[in-house]
Write an enzyme that holds these catalytic residues in place. Structure first.
Site, PDB file in Angstrom:
ATOM      1  N   HIS A  84       0.827  -1.205   0.000  1.00 45.23           N
ATOM      2  CA  HIS A  84       0.000   0.000   0.000  1.00 45.23           C
ATOM      3  C   HIS A  84       0.863   1.258   0.000  1.00 45.23           C
ATOM      4  O   HIS A  84       1.814   1.355   0.772  1.00 45.23           O
ATOM      5  CB  HIS A  84      -0.923   0.018   1.231  1.00 45.23           C
ATOM      6  CG  HIS A  84      -1.874   1.179   1.220  1.00 45.23           C
ATOM      7  ND1 HIS A  84      -1.944   2.100   2.246  1.00 45.23           N
ATOM      8  CD2 HIS A  84      -2.775   1.581   0.300  1.00 45.23           C
ATOM      9  CE1 HIS A  84      -2.870   3.008   1.945  1.00 45.23           C
ATOM     10  NE2 HIS A  84      -3.391   2.711   0.774  1.00 45.23           N
ATOM     11  N   HIS A  85       0.539   2.169  -0.909  1.00 42.47           N
ATOM     12  CA  HIS A  85       1.205   3.472  -0.968  1.00 42.47           C
ATOM     13  C   HIS A  85       0.147   4.563  -0.849  1.00 42.47           C
ATOM     14  O   HIS A  85      -0.497   4.906  -1.843  1.00 42.47           O
ATOM     15  CB  HIS A  85       1.911   3.661  -2.321  1.00 42.47           C
ATOM     16  CG  HIS A  85       3.120   2.802  -2.512  1.00 42.47           C
ATOM     17  ND1 HIS A  85       3.665   2.580  -3.764  1.00 42.47           N
ATOM     18  CD2 HIS A  85       3.913   2.130  -1.638  1.00 42.47           C
ATOM     19  CE1 HIS A  85       4.743   1.801  -3.638  1.00 42.47           C
ATOM     20  NE2 HIS A  85       4.901   1.510  -2.360  1.00 42.47           N
ATOM     21  N   GLU A  86      -0.059   5.103   0.327  1.00 41.24           N
ATOM     22  CA  GLU A  86      -0.901   6.300   0.447  1.00 41.24           C
ATOM     23  C   GLU A  86       0.009   7.501   0.176  1.00 41.24           C
ATOM     24  O   GLU A  86       1.114   7.575   0.711  1.00 41.24           O
ATOM     25  CB  GLU A  86      -1.527   6.384   1.841  1.00 41.24           C
ATOM     26  CG  GLU A  86      -2.337   7.645   2.116  1.00 41.24           C
ATOM     27  CD  GLU A  86      -3.458   7.889   1.084  1.00 41.24           C
ATOM     28  OE1 GLU A  86      -4.351   7.046   0.979  1.00 41.24           O
ATOM     29  OE2 GLU A  86      -3.400   8.926   0.383  1.00 41.24           O
ATOM     30  N   HIS A 125      -6.727   4.027  -5.614  1.00 41.35           N
ATOM     31  CA  HIS A 125      -7.824   4.764  -4.959  1.00 41.35           C
ATOM     32  C   HIS A 125      -7.634   6.256  -5.195  1.00 41.35           C
ATOM     33  O   HIS A 125      -6.521   6.705  -5.411  1.00 41.35           O
ATOM     34  CB  HIS A 125      -7.884   4.423  -3.467  1.00 41.35           C
ATOM     35  CG  HIS A 125      -8.596   3.127  -3.236  1.00 41.35           C
ATOM     36  ND1 HIS A 125      -9.662   3.011  -2.392  1.00 41.35           N
ATOM     37  CD2 HIS A 125      -8.416   1.911  -3.799  1.00 41.35           C
ATOM     38  CE1 HIS A 125     -10.110   1.762  -2.429  1.00 41.35           C
ATOM     39  NE2 HIS A 125      -9.353   1.070  -3.263  1.00 41.35           N
ATOM     40  N   GLU A 159     -10.733   2.747  -7.459  1.00 41.43           N
ATOM     41  CA  GLU A 159     -11.928   3.151  -6.728  1.00 41.43           C
ATOM     42  C   GLU A 159     -12.681   4.125  -7.635  1.00 41.43           C
ATOM     43  O   GLU A 159     -13.309   3.701  -8.607  1.00 41.43           O
ATOM     44  CB  GLU A 159     -11.499   3.762  -5.396  1.00 41.43           C
ATOM     45  CG  GLU A 159     -12.638   4.018  -4.448  1.00 41.43           C
ATOM     46  CD  GLU A 159     -12.154   4.804  -3.247  1.00 41.43           C
ATOM     47  OE1 GLU A 159     -12.650   4.537  -2.155  1.00 41.43           O
ATOM     48  OE2 GLU A 159     -11.305   5.710  -3.386  1.00 41.43           O
ATOM     49  N   GLU A 174     -15.864   2.449   2.232  1.00 38.96           N
ATOM     50  CA  GLU A 174     -15.368   3.254   3.360  1.00 38.96           C
ATOM     51  C   GLU A 174     -16.402   4.274   3.846  1.00 38.96           C
ATOM     52  O   GLU A 174     -16.463   4.570   5.039  1.00 38.96           O
ATOM     53  CB  GLU A 174     -14.066   3.953   2.967  1.00 38.96           C
ATOM     54  CG  GLU A 174     -14.220   4.857   1.751  1.00 38.96           C
ATOM     55  CD  GLU A 174     -12.930   5.601   1.383  1.00 38.96           C
ATOM     56  OE1 GLU A 174     -11.979   5.586   2.155  1.00 38.96           O
ATOM     57  OE2 GLU A 174     -12.904   6.201   0.290  1.00 38.96           O
TER      58      GLU A 174
HETATM   59  C1  NOJ Z   1      -8.933   6.263   0.906  1.00 33.04           C
HETATM   60  C2  NOJ Z   1      -9.049   4.897   0.325  1.00 33.04           C
HETATM   61  O1  NOJ Z   1     -10.165   4.820  -0.524  1.00 33.04           O
HETATM   62  C3  NOJ Z   1      -9.152   3.902   1.453  1.00 33.04           C
HETATM   63  O2  NOJ Z   1      -9.334   2.599   0.948  1.00 33.04           O
HETATM   64  C4  NOJ Z   1      -7.918   3.994   2.311  1.00 33.04           C
HETATM   65  O3  NOJ Z   1      -8.064   3.151   3.435  1.00 33.04           O
HETATM   66  C5  NOJ Z   1      -7.687   5.414   2.809  1.00 33.04           C
HETATM   67  N1  NOJ Z   1      -7.740   6.364   1.737  1.00 33.04           N
HETATM   68  C6  NOJ Z   1      -6.333   5.540   3.480  1.00 33.04           C
HETATM   69  O4  NOJ Z   1      -5.324   5.275   2.557  1.00 33.04           O
HETATM   70 CA    CA Z   2     -11.524   6.728  -1.289  1.00 30.63          CA
END
Ligand code: NOJ
Ligand code: CA
Length: 669
Positions: free
Chosen positions: A372-374, A441, A460, A466
């Site tokens: 995962h890369h936020e 996302h 997404e 969410e």
């Molecule tokens: C929004 C994403 O749609 C969600 O899946 C994720 O958990 C959060 N951002 C944090 O990265």
């Molecule tokens: Ca989102």
């Protein structure tokens, strides 16, 4: 043909488009859709579309406005027209359908203006709609700055429509059902019904251009609006040669025909990757929902979700339940800066997340890790680390990454402008170099580029699960809107399948904390349990998540559906449905079939012919249905599992509660 053109000219006069020159037309292979091009007496270029001899799109302008005296829209003269046709089948490594037919008639209108700017307008007319794009060659231009898109979609009569508002930052919005004339602006896909015809306006192959939204210019007339750069320029072109994305209209006699259309993919370029055997659809679970519910945290503390111990627990669960992959969020340093400086480090795990040990353990158990890369929108910070981050994961055997852009972009850029379209593209290409698949996302909208880059698997780009954790949630109609709108563009990582519908376990947890200001504390899932299961089939994603915390699946009889489910389908068909009302979709994978049906706030019964099954074969059907007294509002968890022996000649009555649904697994016996 001549008499038909005279007829069209006569009708066009009724729409105020007399004085047309260079009228030329092309029809779909089956002849029922006709597209006509002309230059009008103001020297403007127009197109119009009729379906079964009735106008769907009245004369609508074409062209762009650019700075510095570059002309992209008026005074063009036709210098030649080429007609051609294609009818081919092609295959893709994964998809709703692995084999697609690309069958169209093409008309390429070559034009030139007084300054020798050349333009080819390439129109392709399929039995399921129309695509057209602009191919400009501006003599001696070093660059072109586009300030407006004049492309119009003048819908010939009012009707009903389903869309989200236009917004250059987010697609996470609720759908509206409006008269076509009642839409101010809309994002695409914008779906509508005018007369007897269903259609959806979108775009294909958006690779280096801003996204297109639609703006009402009066009545049922719309024009394209492009997401701008911070200085107001819409698109920056280097050199004088460029092709735009395809502007598309999917067209069908029934709403489900839009879902069954392959037009968006057919208008994209063939696969650019040398090998694709490293790309495969997967089911996954993840350390995720606990954070959204507030019982775990992304950031390291005593509620941290992504710990080595928890990671292994999820791997064990996946291995025991026929699930191919596990995803972890909140594993790396930087979450303490989320919403602040947004400086994540993509190669520094938190101290309690021993990634090497977790990767080793996953390998031992035959489970893939989805990294995962936020980014928090800080794409500069991400791009600085991009290559290193993908290599670092790949070296550990991690070849699938979920990305996220939850936060504003630097420098006043918006999420859907050309600048960020380029960024998303760069990430897809970088990931491909490391044989890595993507789940994006807060993405740019899907326009079918998965055909060219099949590692761009899912995204997404709509209100996903969410929102149910910390807002009023997604209403029951949402899931029967998505297939007719957002999913026409491509797969969606909605992350379905919450079994603890009223969050009973989370609410008992004394450590639960509110983290999102939209959290009303009365949050819940607005569907029945059976509909959660059906959504695994309906909301197509080649990476399909069972999104709940695994303790809510352990020992639950209805989880058997996900164990049996195969994300690697080879054929799909939407059988029945109406936008915002209900939908029935079936998919086949390795000789087994999975059917998902869902309804909005209304209970309904739908008869489904099983003629998609192989003739002469008997199947064991395991039906996950709404139970006695089920109702999304008052009794969402009542469900039943029924087994039946069925054959292709049978008709099943799918009985759905308010906000309910049904999922069926068919296995040959
Ligand atoms: C929004 C994403 O749609 C969600 O899946 C994720 O958990 C959060 N951002 C944090 O990265
Ligand atoms: Ca989102």
């Amino acid at each position: 043909m001549k008499s038909y053109i005279s007829f069209l000219l006569f009708v066009a006069c009724l729409f105020g488009a007399c004085g047309r020159q260079n009228v030329t037309e092309v029809s779909s292979p089956d002849g029922h859709i006709r597209l006509t091009f002309d230059v009008d007496d103001h020297n403007r270029m127009n197109y119009q579309i009729s379906v079964n001899d009735t106008f769907l799109v009245a004369p609508s302008q074409l062209g762009f406005i650019a700075q510095d005296g570059v002309n992209l829209f008026e005074g063009f003269r036709v210098v030649g027209t080429d007609f051609s046709a294609a009818d081919e089948t092609w295959t893709q490594p994964w998809g709703e359908n692995k084999t697609l037919r690309n069958h169209y008639n093409e008309m390429a209108v070559h034009l030139s203006d007084a300054a020798s700017t050349k333009l080819t307008l390439r129109f392709r007319v399929f039995n399921d709609g129309v695509g057209f794009r602009y191919e400009y060659d501006v003599a001696d231009a070093d660059s072109i700055l586009i300030t407006d898109d004049l492309t119009a979609f003048n819908i010939a009569q009012d009707g009903i429509s389903w869309s989200i508002p236009a917004n250059y930052e987010t697609y996470e919005l609720l759908y509206r059902t409006l008269p076509i004339s009642g839409i101010d602006n809309a994002n695409t896909p914008m779906t509508f019904k005018a007369g007897d015809v269903y259609a959806s306006i979108h775009e294909a192959a958006l690779t280096d251009f801003p996204e297109m939204t639609l703006k009402n210019t009066g009545g049922c007339r719309f024009k394209a609006e492009l997401a701008p750069w911070p200085d107001g320029i819409k698109a920056r072109i280097s050199g004088g040669n460029f092709k735009t994305p395809w502007r598309t209209l999917q067209i069908a006699p029934q709403a489900v025909g839009l879902i069954n259309s392959g037009l968006i993919l057919n208008l994209n370029e063939p696969c650019a990757l040398e090998t694709t055997d490293w790309i495969r659809p997967m089911k996954y679970v993840g350390v995720w929902w606990g954070m959204h519910l507030g019982v775990e945290s992304w950031v390291i503390n005593d509620r941290h979700g992504a710990t080595t111990e928890n990671a292994k627990r999820y791997i064990d669960f996946a291995a025991a339940n026929n699930i191919e992959a596990v995803m972890y969020e909140g594993w790396n340093e930087g979450w303490e800066n989320w919403g602040g400086t947004q400086t994540f480090d993509y190669t520094k795990p938190y101290a309690d997340f021993d990634i090497e040990e977790i990767a080793r353990y996953a390998r031992e158990k035959g489970i893939e890790i989805i990294g995962h890369h936020e980014t928090g929108g800080n794409i500069l910070n991400y791009e600085r680390q991009l290559d290193k981050a993908y290599k670092w994961y790949a070296d550990m055997g991690i070849h699938s990454v979920k990305t996220g852009y939850a936060g504003g972009l630097p420098g006043g850029h918006n999420h859907h402008g050309q600048y960020n379209v380029r960024h998303y593209r760069k990430v897809v290409e970088t990931a491909a170099r490391y044989h890595t698949t993507l789940d994006v996302h807060e993405p740019i909208k899907d326009t079918g580029i998965r055909r060219t880059y099949p590692n761009m698997m899912t995204r997404e780009g709509a209100r996903g699960m969410e929102w149910n954790a910390w807002s009023d949630g997604n209403p029951p109609e949402h899931h029967v809107m998505l297939p007719f709108t957002r999913l026409l563009a491509g797969p969606m990582d909605y992350t379905p399948g919450i079994f603890d519908i009223l969050y009973e376990r989370a609410k008992k947890n004394p450590d639960r904390k509110q983290w999102n200001m939209k959290d009303s504390k009365d949050c819940r899932i607005n569907t029945t349990l059976a509909k959660q299961i059906a959504n695994w089939v309906i909301l197509y994603s080649p990476l399909q998540m069972a999104a709940d915390m695994i303790e809510n699946y352990e020992g639950h009889p209805a989880f058997q559906f996900f164990r049996d489910y195969d994300a690697d389908c080879d054929w799909s068909e939407a059988l029945d449905g109406e936008p915002g009302e209900f939908v029935v979709i079936v998919r086949r994978a390795k000789g087994k079939y999975f059917l998902g049906a869902a309804t909005n706030e209304e209970a309904r019964k739908v008869d489904v012919k099983l003629d998609f099954l192989e003739k002469g074969k008997a199947y064991r059907a395991v039906i996950y249905a709404d139970g006695e007294g089920a109702d999304w509002e008052h009794n969402p968890t009542s469900y039943k599992i029924i087994e039946k022996r069925v054959e292709a000649d049978d008709i099943l009555t799918v009985d759905m509660a308010r906000g309910g649904g049904q999922a069926i697994y068919f296995e040959p016996v």
